[in-house]
Scaffold this motif. Structure first.
Motif, short mmCIF file in Angstrom:
data_model
loop_
_atom_site.label_atom_id
_atom_site.label_comp_id
_atom_site.label_asym_id
_atom_site.label_seq_id
_atom_site.Cartn_x
_atom_site.Cartn_y
_atom_site.Cartn_z
N UNK A 175 25.36 25.71 -6.51
CA UNK A 175 25.17 26.51 -7.71
C UNK A 175 26.22 26.18 -8.77
N UNK A 176 27.27 25.43 -8.41
CA UNK A 176 28.33 25.10 -9.35
C UNK A 176 28.07 23.74 -10.01
N UNK A 177 27.93 22.69 -9.20
CA UNK A 177 27.78 21.34 -9.76
C UNK A 177 26.34 20.83 -9.70
N UNK A 178 25.39 21.65 -9.20
CA UNK A 178 23.96 21.29 -9.13
C UNK A 178 23.71 20.06 -8.27
N UNK A 179 24.58 19.79 -7.34
CA UNK A 179 24.44 18.63 -6.48
C UNK A 179 23.54 18.96 -5.30
N UNK A 180 22.68 18.01 -4.92
CA UNK A 180 21.81 18.22 -3.77
C UNK A 180 22.62 18.15 -2.49
N UNK A 181 22.37 19.10 -1.58
CA UNK A 181 23.18 19.24 -0.38
C UNK A 181 22.36 18.98 0.87
N UNK A 182 23.07 18.78 1.96
CA UNK A 182 22.46 18.63 3.27
C UNK A 182 22.72 19.91 4.06
N UNK A 183 21.70 20.46 4.75
CA UNK A 183 21.90 21.74 5.43
C UNK A 183 22.74 21.67 6.70
N UNK A 184 22.78 20.52 7.38
CA UNK A 184 23.47 20.46 8.67
C UNK A 184 24.97 20.25 8.47
N UNK A 185 25.77 20.84 9.34
CA UNK A 185 27.22 20.86 9.18
C UNK A 185 27.85 19.53 9.55
N UNK A 186 27.14 18.61 10.20
CA UNK A 186 27.74 17.33 10.55
C UNK A 186 27.78 16.39 9.36
N UNK A 187 27.00 16.68 8.29
CA UNK A 187 26.99 15.82 7.12
C UNK A 187 28.21 16.10 6.25
N UNK A 188 28.72 15.04 5.62
CA UNK A 188 29.96 15.19 4.85
C UNK A 188 29.79 16.16 3.68
N UNK A 189 28.62 16.15 3.06
CA UNK A 189 28.38 17.02 1.92
C UNK A 189 27.52 18.22 2.27
#
Length: 497
Positions: free
Chosen positions: A246-260
């Motif tokens: 919600x801050x930088x509008x960057x697409x995220x990955x839901x799983x916690x093992x991913x860096x982002x």
């Protein structure tokens, strides 16, 4: 009602490597359990469960008749997504020609837990069960539940266990709630056909949850032949879930093992907005949201990298910003920052140490490299030295040991960067060789007609394999990848990104 913690510490990539028959649940469900805690899920699911249902299932020894006292479906609930219970009762029927009637003797009691996430609401599914019990005909007669409903003398007793609003974000949480009720009411059966519909892992999770919570048995025969979390939800997978910071509008990955991976903006609300890892760390450190000092927008790393490429193309040297060091940015070298703020690992660590000590910006000094380090940077490597370095690294020697015994004129950091460069070149050569041997060539670009075929398939909810005859030049993998890409583009346009 107690919610048992599922062991969610197993790394996500390890779960993806498991064969389908070794998974107790679908990938999307595992993603939810890997991101949220049991208490968070309990808070969310309990909002849709009435107090009366919690009271009945919270008894020390609930009975089948207690479940039939749960309220029946109301008209205003049929437009919502539901988790329901059907307590089927089969009465004895006299088969005499002149006296075909129902007696007071019960032959069998059945227990079935189901859910409905139909876009029109759960009433569509409930009507189908009721019609099967009345007409004794059903297209789902192969299922245990409808097979029982189609038998003479069987009556359906539909009861509502949980009600949820028709929110797409909550769609994947409904099968989890259904599975919890299957565990509590003891309806999951089918061990005689283990491996045909459900793997051993499903029954292991089911039995472990019941034994750990000490859930009592309820009389009646179970009619659920499949575990909901193993079946998943049609049209929903973890790869199609789209999250944005919600801050930088960057697409995220839901799983916690991913860096982002994503972090919850509101703790305890898995359906709420999310921050990326970088924005979340900035908020925790400074107590405010991350913004840019120039235009008020956040720029991700990809944008900074593209800006750095343009800066180098304009004629600037791609080296460390410390004029005394001037280490070139080559593959394998550790660098931090971009453009004029670019620093090698040693210079960046020197500046970060001063920053932690709260040294004012005007008083911060650049690192002064030692003469030995500058000599090591200017060293020209020969093929023989590269082979020796690779052999020593493969033997497991530490870089400091290699410096002392074989390369006294070098530094450990220079050797570390050199071996990283050699490994990168080997991977590129190996990949290029494989592509040449197999005759792999780049696939042609997608045409507008082909994209329209994929969009029609997405609208009609057709599987990717049904589109192969319409796209003979494409593989099943490329079709699935392109369909996933089109879904994400549509999701972005829907949220205005």
């Amino acid at each position: 009602m107690e919610l048992v913690d599922y062991p969610t510490r197993m790394p996500y990539p390890k779960f993806k490597k498991l064969a389908r028959k070794a998974r107790a649940m679908g990938t999307a469900v595992f993603t939810i359990l890997n991101v949220n805690t049991a208490s968070t899920l309990a808070t969310l699911i309990l909002k849709g469960i009435t107090k009366y249902v919690q009271k009945v299932l919270g008894k020390t020894q609930p009975r089948f008749d207690d479940l039939l006292e749960i309220p029946k479906p109301k008209p205003d609930q049929t437009n919502c997504w539901l988790v329901y219970f059907d307590g089927t009762v089969r009465w004895e029927i006299l088969e005499e020609p002149e006296n075909h009637r129902k007696t007071d003797r019960i032959i069998r009691r059945g227990k079935y837990v189901g859910s409905s996430i139909n876009y029109r609401g759960g009433g569509v599914r409930l009507d189908r069960h009721a019609w099967a019990a009345i007409s004794k005909r059903s297209i789902e007669v192969r299922q245990r539940h409808h097979e029982e409903l189609c038998k003479e003398g069987t009556e359906a007793n539909l009861r509502i266990l949980a009600v949820f609003e028709r929110d797409p974000q909550i769609k994947l949480y409904v099968p989890i709630a259904e599975t919890l009720f299957m565990i509590l009411i003891w309806t999951f059966v089918g061990r005689e056909n283990m491996g045909k519909h459900n793997p051993q892992a499903c029954y292991d999770v089911y039995d472990r949850a019941r034994s750990r919570a000490g859930i009592p048995d309820i009389d009646g025969d179970g009619l659920n032949g499949a575990l909901s979390i193993h079946q998943g939800v049609i049209g929903v997978s973890s790869g199609r879930q789209t999250y944005y910071c919600i801050i930088c509008k960057r697409e995220l990955q839901p799983n916690t093992s991913h860096r982002g991976h994503s972090r919850l903006f509101e703790i305890g609300n898995p359906l709420g907005p999310r921050r990326c890892q970088r924005c979340d760390r900035f908020f925790k450190d400074y107590g405010k949201e991350r913004t840019s000092s120039t235009d008020g927008c956040c720029h991700n790393r990809i944008e900074s990298r593209e800006k750095h490429k343009l800066w180098v193309a304009a004629g600037y040297a791609d080296v460390c910003g410390n004029p005394v060091c001037a280490t070139p940015r080559v593959p394998g070298a550790s660098f931090s920052g971009w453009v004029e703020d670019s620093r090698c690992q040693n210079c960046a660590s020197f500046l970060n140490y001063q920053k932690k000590k709260n040294v004012p910006n005007a008083e911060r000094k650049e690192r002064q490299p030692q003469k030995r380090e500058l000599v090591a940077r200017r060293h020209v490597w020969t093929p023989g030295e590269d082979e020796t370095l690779k052999a020593l690294d493969k033997a497991g020697m530490k870089f400091m040991e290699i410096v002392l015994e074989h390369f006294p004129q070098m530094t450990a950091q220079a050797l570390r960067e050199r071996i990283a460069l050699l490994k990168t070149n080997e991977r590129k050569a190996r990949k290029s060789g494989l592509n040449t041997e197999k005759g792999i060539s780049k696939a042609p670009d997608w045409t507008e007609d082909e994209i329209q075929v994929l969009r029609n398939g997405i609208i009609g909810r057709k599987p990717a394999k049904t589109l192969i005859p319409l796209l003979p030049q494409r593989t099943i993998t490329s079709i699935r990848t392109k369909m996933s890409s089109l879904r994400k583009v549509e999701a972005r346009s829907a949220v205005g990104l």
